[in-house]
Scaffold this motif. Structure first.
Motif, PDB file in Angstrom:
ATOM      1  N   THR A  29       0.840  -1.205   0.000  1.00 57.44           N
ATOM      2  CA  THR A  29       0.000   0.000   0.000  1.00 57.44           C
ATOM      3  C   THR A  29       0.874   1.255   0.000  1.00 57.44           C
ATOM      4  OG1 THR A  29      -1.594  -1.240   1.296  1.00 57.44           O
ATOM      5  CG2 THR A  29      -1.921   1.132   1.184  1.00 57.44           C
ATOM      6  N   PHE A  30       1.922   1.194   0.801  1.00 54.27           N
ATOM      7  CA  PHE A  30       2.842   2.331   0.855  1.00 54.27           C
ATOM      8  C   PHE A  30       3.428   2.599  -0.542  1.00 54.27           C
ATOM      9  CE2 PHE A  30       7.200   3.848   1.089  1.00 54.27           C
ATOM     10  CZ  PHE A  30       7.048   5.008   1.818  1.00 54.27           C
ATOM     11  N   VAL A  31       3.916   1.523  -1.183  1.00 56.75           N
ATOM     12  CA  VAL A  31       4.518   1.671  -2.522  1.00 56.75           C
ATOM     13  C   VAL A  31       3.485   2.213  -3.516  1.00 56.75           C
ATOM     14  CG1 VAL A  31       5.503   0.386  -4.480  1.00 56.75           C
ATOM     15  CG2 VAL A  31       6.300  -0.073  -2.173  1.00 56.75           C
ATOM     16  N   SER A  32       2.257   1.659  -3.467  1.00 57.73           N
ATOM     17  CA  SER A  32       1.214   2.107  -4.405  1.00 57.73           C
ATOM     18  C   SER A  32       0.933   3.598  -4.249  1.00 57.73           C
ATOM     19  CB  SER A  32      -0.110   1.386  -4.163  1.00 57.73           C
ATOM     20  OG  SER A  32       0.053   0.040  -4.225  1.00 57.73           O
ATOM     21  N   VAL A  33       0.703   4.015  -3.014  1.00 63.11           N
ATOM     22  CA  VAL A  33       0.328   5.424  -2.784  1.00 63.11           C
ATOM     23  C   VAL A  33       1.488   6.343  -3.159  1.00 63.11           C
ATOM     24  CG1 VAL A  33      -0.399   7.104  -1.046  1.00 63.11           C
ATOM     25  CG2 VAL A  33      -1.297   4.793  -0.970  1.00 63.11           C
ATOM     26  N   PHE A  34       2.667   5.990  -2.702  1.00 63.65           N
ATOM     27  CA  PHE A  34       3.839   6.845  -2.957  1.00 63.65           C
ATOM     28  C   PHE A  34       4.109   6.940  -4.464  1.00 63.65           C
ATOM     29  CE2 PHE A  34       8.442   7.350  -3.513  1.00 63.65           C
ATOM     30  CZ  PHE A  34       8.629   8.546  -2.855  1.00 63.65           C
ATOM     31  N   LEU A  39      -4.566   2.856   6.350  1.00 60.26           N
ATOM     32  CA  LEU A  39      -4.367   4.206   6.890  1.00 60.26           C
ATOM     33  C   LEU A  39      -2.944   4.389   7.401  1.00 60.26           C
ATOM     34  CD1 LEU A  39      -7.749   4.927   8.736  1.00 60.26           C
ATOM     35  CD2 LEU A  39      -6.943   5.859   6.562  1.00 60.26           C
ATOM     36  N   ALA A  40      -2.402   3.332   8.007  1.00 57.55           N
ATOM     37  CA  ALA A  40      -1.027   3.430   8.519  1.00 57.55           C
ATOM     38  C   ALA A  40      -0.053   3.641   7.359  1.00 57.55           C
ATOM     39  CB  ALA A  40      -0.673   2.159   9.285  1.00 57.55           C
ATOM     40  N   ALA A  41      -0.236   2.867   6.274  1.00 54.05           N
ATOM     41  CA  ALA A  41       0.659   3.010   5.114  1.00 54.05           C
ATOM     42  C   ALA A  41       0.487   4.380   4.477  1.00 54.05           C
ATOM     43  CB  ALA A  41       0.352   1.911   4.095  1.00 54.05           C
ATOM     44  N   MET A  42      -0.767   4.842   4.408  1.00 57.65           N
ATOM     45  CA  MET A  42      -1.026   6.150   3.796  1.00 57.65           C
ATOM     46  C   MET A  42      -0.486   7.286   4.656  1.00 57.65           C
ATOM     47  SD  MET A  42      -4.756   5.532   2.080  1.00 57.65           S
ATOM     48  CE  MET A  42      -5.061   7.240   1.832  1.00 57.65           C
ATOM     49  N   ALA A  43      -0.527   7.093   5.970  1.00 59.10           N
ATOM     50  CA  ALA A  43      -0.021   8.138   6.865  1.00 59.10           C
ATOM     51  C   ALA A  43       1.454   8.395   6.605  1.00 59.10           C
ATOM     52  CB  ALA A  43      -0.237   7.722   8.318  1.00 59.10           C
ATOM     53  N   LEU A  44       2.144   7.372   6.121  1.00 60.41           N
ATOM     54  CA  LEU A  44       3.566   7.534   5.816  1.00 60.41           C
ATOM     55  C   LEU A  44       3.766   7.943   4.352  1.00 60.41           C
ATOM     56  CD1 LEU A  44       5.959   6.998   7.729  1.00 60.41           C
ATOM     57  CD2 LEU A  44       6.314   4.853   6.508  1.00 60.41           C
ATOM     58  N   ALA A  45       3.018   7.286   3.455  1.00 57.65           N
ATOM     59  CA  ALA A  45       3.240   7.498   2.017  1.00 57.65           C
ATOM     60  C   ALA A  45       2.744   8.862   1.535  1.00 57.65           C
ATOM     61  CB  ALA A  45       2.547   6.393   1.227  1.00 57.65           C
ATOM     62  N   VAL A  46       1.605   9.317   2.066  1.00 58.33           N
ATOM     63  CA  VAL A  46       1.041  10.581   1.558  1.00 58.33           C
ATOM     64  C   VAL A  46       1.965  11.763   1.872  1.00 58.33           C
ATOM     65  CG1 VAL A  46      -0.921  12.173   1.678  1.00 58.33           C
ATOM     66  CG2 VAL A  46      -1.318   9.714   1.534  1.00 58.33           C
ATOM     67  N   PRO A  47       2.397  11.951   3.130  1.00 55.64           N
ATOM     68  CA  PRO A  47       3.297  13.084   3.375  1.00 55.64           C
ATOM     69  C   PRO A  47       4.607  12.962   2.606  1.00 55.64           C
ATOM     70  CG  PRO A  47       2.560  12.138   5.442  1.00 55.64           C
ATOM     71  CD  PRO A  47       2.097  11.227   4.373  1.00 55.64           C
ATOM     72  N   LEU A  48       5.123  11.721   2.505  1.00 56.65           N
ATOM     73  CA  LEU A  48       6.391  11.543   1.792  1.00 56.65           C
ATOM     74  C   LEU A  48       6.214  11.851   0.295  1.00 56.65           C
ATOM     75  CD1 LEU A  48       9.204  10.639   2.718  1.00 56.65           C
ATOM     76  CD2 LEU A  48       8.674   8.369   1.848  1.00 56.65           C
ATOM     77  N   GLY A  49       5.148  11.304  -0.292  1.00 56.63           N
ATOM     78  CA  GLY A  49       4.867  11.559  -1.707  1.00 56.63           C
ATOM     79  C   GLY A  49       4.612  13.042  -1.948  1.00 56.63           C
ATOM     80  N   ALA A  50       3.859  13.648  -1.043  1.00 57.74           N
ATOM     81  CA  ALA A  50       3.545  15.077  -1.185  1.00 57.74           C
ATOM     82  C   ALA A  50       4.816  15.910  -1.072  1.00 57.74           C
ATOM     83  CB  ALA A  50       2.554  15.498  -0.104  1.00 57.74           C
ATOM     84  N   TYR A  51       5.706  15.479  -0.184  1.00 60.21           N
ATOM     85  CA  TYR A  51       6.960  16.230  -0.034  1.00 60.21           C
ATOM     86  C   TYR A  51       7.783  16.141  -1.318  1.00 60.21           C
ATOM     87  CZ  TYR A  51      11.636  17.551   1.368  1.00 60.21           C
ATOM     88  OH  TYR A  51      12.859  18.163   1.407  1.00 60.21           O
ATOM     89  N   VAL A  52       7.882  14.927  -1.881  1.00 62.92           N
ATOM     90  CA  VAL A  52       8.643  14.762  -3.132  1.00 62.92           C
ATOM     91  C   VAL A  52       8.017  15.627  -4.235  1.00 62.92           C
ATOM     92  CG1 VAL A  52       9.283  13.101  -4.954  1.00 62.92           C
ATOM     93  CG2 VAL A  52       9.476  12.450  -2.564  1.00 62.92           C
TER      94      VAL A  52
END
Lengths: 406, 403
Positions: free
Chosen positions: B23-28, B319-332
């Motif tokens: 999920t993390f990989v998908s969202v990011f 939600l846990a994976a998104m909580a990490l992936a969304v801010p990281l993806g948004a930052y990139v």
């Protein structure tokens, strides 16, 4: 023994039907879409390159020195007909053709556009690049004052079949020349450099207008046969040391680059998809081994060699993967065959695609390589996916396992 | 329910870790991929609009269909007055285009000569920024021409060129001009065919005072352009027609849509595989817990509660994976919007496709990030439906005896 192990592996692989079905579906569907996309992307880039070669530069084009930097007909190739005949006789050359072209202004009663006039011979073009394929409207006969025009330029100048256009250009002596032309055909090569700017007239007529000796050319295009293009280029350079021989990649670097980018994109996509497929197989195999851990313990306890268990687990993974591969190959092949013959109709983006040198319907290509590489990747994924489950089996203490029964 | 779900997540580590990572990989991947795709498109479009096209143009109704001097805007004062009263426009100006043959001593080339107000163009387009040599805001019989055109004509600053064309009354024009400035925008056709002249002198030669081929305007924000365009269009005289960049850059817009189409297909493939793997792991997980579900149902826990438990587990993992992936993806996405990637030579390579810059910025857009994340979230929720259906297909007794 192998037969027995294989039979057991086959029975076990499909023991849990729902689980096996999900895995097979995952491999099959992802592979079908993957090869479909590969074929479509390859079809796109091949289509762009092939039509550009046929309509313009071939595999190699020859120019007079300085012509490409100065863009002036002063730097032309003389006796092009003789040179083309020599090239046609050269080993490794499928065909050669000469053209003459000049920049100028195309004018109608109301509109004007900078354009370029290209002198061609229709019969030679037909032989070289199946020119009639590019005909959108009209007929390929110049007649007395006839001209063909690129479809984008025709649209910009609002020209129809039978419309008149005046083309003004500078001749080889620096004088301005104008010629009245009647549109006989509208040409769509999908090479935007031509469709957007070219007006085609007969070679003889253009040579005359430009006050050049007959059979003067600005470009000789060569299509390679079986010989490698790089080797052929060296032979041509030796035969015509005074001419500048350029390969397609140097003349249209953006198309070559696009093709390379698509290849890289395909490879990255392939690697990502296969990694995820590997994770899927790994999960299924791991759980499958865990489900039967006592069975393996007992087998080891009664003296069954570990290598047979290893082979059985590998074959189980392989059977599942191969079932997915077969499904994927069938679906992928059907998908590709459909896309090859019917194409993907993207006419909703037609003007954007034309800008990129594409027809509005994209046809896929089918390469055995798509299936071979997927097969190798799937077998590798199956092989890798059993390491973790096998480690679990290897660490088993048969006595503990037998004791735990009941 | 929540604590039971949480306990299960930590207990079934393999499934949880795989679902979390995928999920993390998908969202990011989705956020970053779309940010690059949209960023590259927006940058390409913005460059093209900023260089010369503007965000909207006003023509005489039949000009774009038929063309020619018969369909010029013959009195620019009224539309210019409307633009002056319109809020949200950065700048606007009228232009008059004509075509002809320009010649230096030995070379000739077809050109598009445009009469412009250099001061207004400096705010409206990139013409001033594109200056390479000489003067931008020249007066009198001066032309400001593209670098490639100057090379074709073998001319330079201070030299003379002749121009042969026609005035708006179709009378013959043959004049000598000084080359006063040379520009380079990076747009191949533009630099090889265009020359500009100050409007006052241009009008005196081409007899075009108060006329225009079109009026061009640039909105402060592209997002507001359609609203502004509708406002102006309502007030225009009936013989005039307004076109926004979506029509003016139709081919480029379609090219971008096509690129996005293939981009989403490729992402769709990744999602499909990831969806299946998450579903397989979910399925394996429920298979292993069949006895547990049997006991739960046997002691009176309803089917809906069992389903809710499985939903809660996947919800928490997602939600846990998104909580990490969304801010990281948004930052990139944000970082590369501010510091675009530079691919040296890209604009030169793809100049014929309208690429004028080597910079590839991303697009940081919270709305796009939100729907990207929502899509992966939705797929994850769907992935548990089949395992739930599977669990519910057994009776509690069958589940307890499940092997």
């Amino acid at each position: 023994m192998f037969k027995t192990v294989a039979h057991m592996a086959y029975q076990n692989a499909f023991l849990r039907k729902s689980r096996a079905l999900l895995l097979v579906l995952m491999i099959g569907l992802s592979m079908a879409v993957m090869v479909g996309l590969e074929g479509l992307y390859d079809g796109m880039s091949q289509h762009m390159i092939e039509k550009t070669k046929r309509s313009d530069c071939g595999d190699i084009s020859l120019f007079a020195p300085r012509y490409r930097t100065e863009n002036s007909i002063v730097y032309h190739i003389s006796n092009a007909g003789k040179k083309v005949a020599l090239l046609q006789g050269m080993k490794g050359v499928r065909d050669a053709i000469w053209r003459i072209e000049s920049e100028g202004l195309a004018q109608t009663a109301r509109k004007s556009r900078p354009a370029r006039v290209v002198g061609i011979d229709v019969a030679d073009e037909e032989k070289f690049g199946r020119y009639s394929d590019f005909l959108q409207k009209g007929s390929l006969e110049f007649g007395k004052d006839g001209a063909f025009i690129g479809n984008v330029l025709a649209d910009k100048l609002k020209l129809l079949l039978g419309s008149k256009v005046i083309f003004s250009m500078q001749d080889s002596s620096g004088q301005l020349q104008s010629v009245a032309l009647r549109i006989k055909a509208i040409i769509h090569t999908t090479n935007i450099m031509l469709d957007d700017r070219a007006i085609y007239i007969s070679r003889q007529k253009l040579n005359k207008l430009l006050s050049l000796p007959p059979k003067s050319a600005t470009q000789i295009a060569v299509l390679a046969g079986d010989t490698e293009v790089k080797t052929l280029q060296q032979h041509i350079k030796k035969a015509f040391p005074k001419l500048d021989a350029k390969r397609f990649a140097a003349l249209y670097p953006q198309l070559k680059q696009t093709q390379q980018l698509l290849d890289v994109f395909n490879e990255i996509s392939f690697a990502i998809v296969m990694t995820v497929v590997f994770i899927g197989i790994l999960g299924v195999m791991y759980v499958s081994v865990l489900d039967r851990i006592r069975e393996f313990g007992i087998l080891l306890g009664i003296g069954y060699a570990y290598r047979y268990i290893r082979l059985q687990v590998f074959l189980e993974a392989l059977f599942l993967a191969l079932a997915g591969f077969v499904l994927g190959s069938v679906l992928g092949l059907l998908f590709l065959v459909y896309l090859k013959y019917h194409g993907l109709d993207l006419s909703v983006f037609s003007s954007g695609m034309s800008m990129f040198g594409l027809d509005s319907t994209i046809h896929a290509v089918i390469k055995p390589g798509y299936f071979v590489s997927t097969f190798i990747a799937i077998v590798t994924a199956s092989l890798l996916s059993i390491f973790l489950p096998l480690r679990k089996i290897k660490r088993l203490d048969p006595i503990e396992v037998i004791r735990s029964i009941g | 329910m929540f604590s039971l779900a949480l306990k299960n997540i930590f207990f079934y580590k393999g499934r949880s870790l795989t679902t979390f990572l995928l999920t993390f990989v998908s969202v990011f991947l989705f956020i970053v991929y779309v940010a690059f795709m949209d960023g590259a498109h927006r940058s390409m479009l913005k460059n093209a609009l900023d260089v010369y096209t503007g965000s909207l143009q006003i023509y005489h109704k039949e000009y774009r269909e038929k063309g020619g001097y018969d369909y010029l805007i013959d009195d620019v004062s009224k539309p210019l007055g409307i633009l002056a009263r319109t809020k949200g426009l950065k700048a606007y100006a009228s232009r008059l285009e004509t075509y002809g043959i320009a010649s230096s001593k030995k070379h000739s080339s077809a050109i598009m000569l445009t009469g412009v107000d250099f001061d207004k163009e400096a705010q409206l387009s990139e013409l001033k920024k594109a200056l390479k040599k000489g003067t931008y805001n020249s007066k009198g019989a001066c032309v400001y021409m593209g670098e490639t055109l100057a090379k074709r004509l073998h001319t330079d600053i201070g030299e003379k060129i002749s121009f042969v064309g026609s005035a708006v009354d179709y009378s013959f024009v043959a004049e000598l001009f000084d080359v006063c400035g040379i520009f380079k925008t990076g747009m191949y056709d533009f630099d090889s065919q265009s020359a500009f002249m100050n409007r006052r002198y241009f009008d005196s030669i081409f007899l075009s005072e108060g006329m225009a081929t079109y009026i061009v305007a640039m909105a402060d924000s592209l997002g507001e352009n359609d609203k502004i365009a509708a406002h102006i269009a309502d007030r225009l005289p009936p013989q005039l027609e307004l076109y926004t960049w979506k029509t003016l850059m139709h081919s480029m817009v379609e090219l971008m849509k096509m690129d996005s189409f293939f981009g989403y297909i490729s992402m769709g493939l990744f999602f499909m595989v990831i969806f299946f793997v998450i579903m397989i792991y979910g399925f394996i997980n429920v298979n292993a817990r069949m006895k547990e579900f049997g006991v739960l149902r046997a002691i009176g826990v309803s089917d809906a509660r069992v389903s809710a438990l499985l939903f809660t587990e996947i919800l928490l993992l997602t939600l846990a994976a998104m909580a990490l992936a969304v801010p990281l993806g948004a930052y990139v996405a944000y970082y590369f919007q501010v510091h675009p990637i530079i691919i040296a030579g890209m604009s030169d390579m793809y100049k014929s496709y309208g690429v004028v810059s080597d910079r590839v910025p991303t697009l940081f857009d919270p709305v796009i990030i939100a729907w990207n994340s929502a899509l992966v979230f939705g797929l994850n929720m769907l992935s548990i439906l089949y395992p739930i259906r599977y669990v519910r297909s057994f009776t509690p007794v069958e589940e307890i005896h499940h092997v």
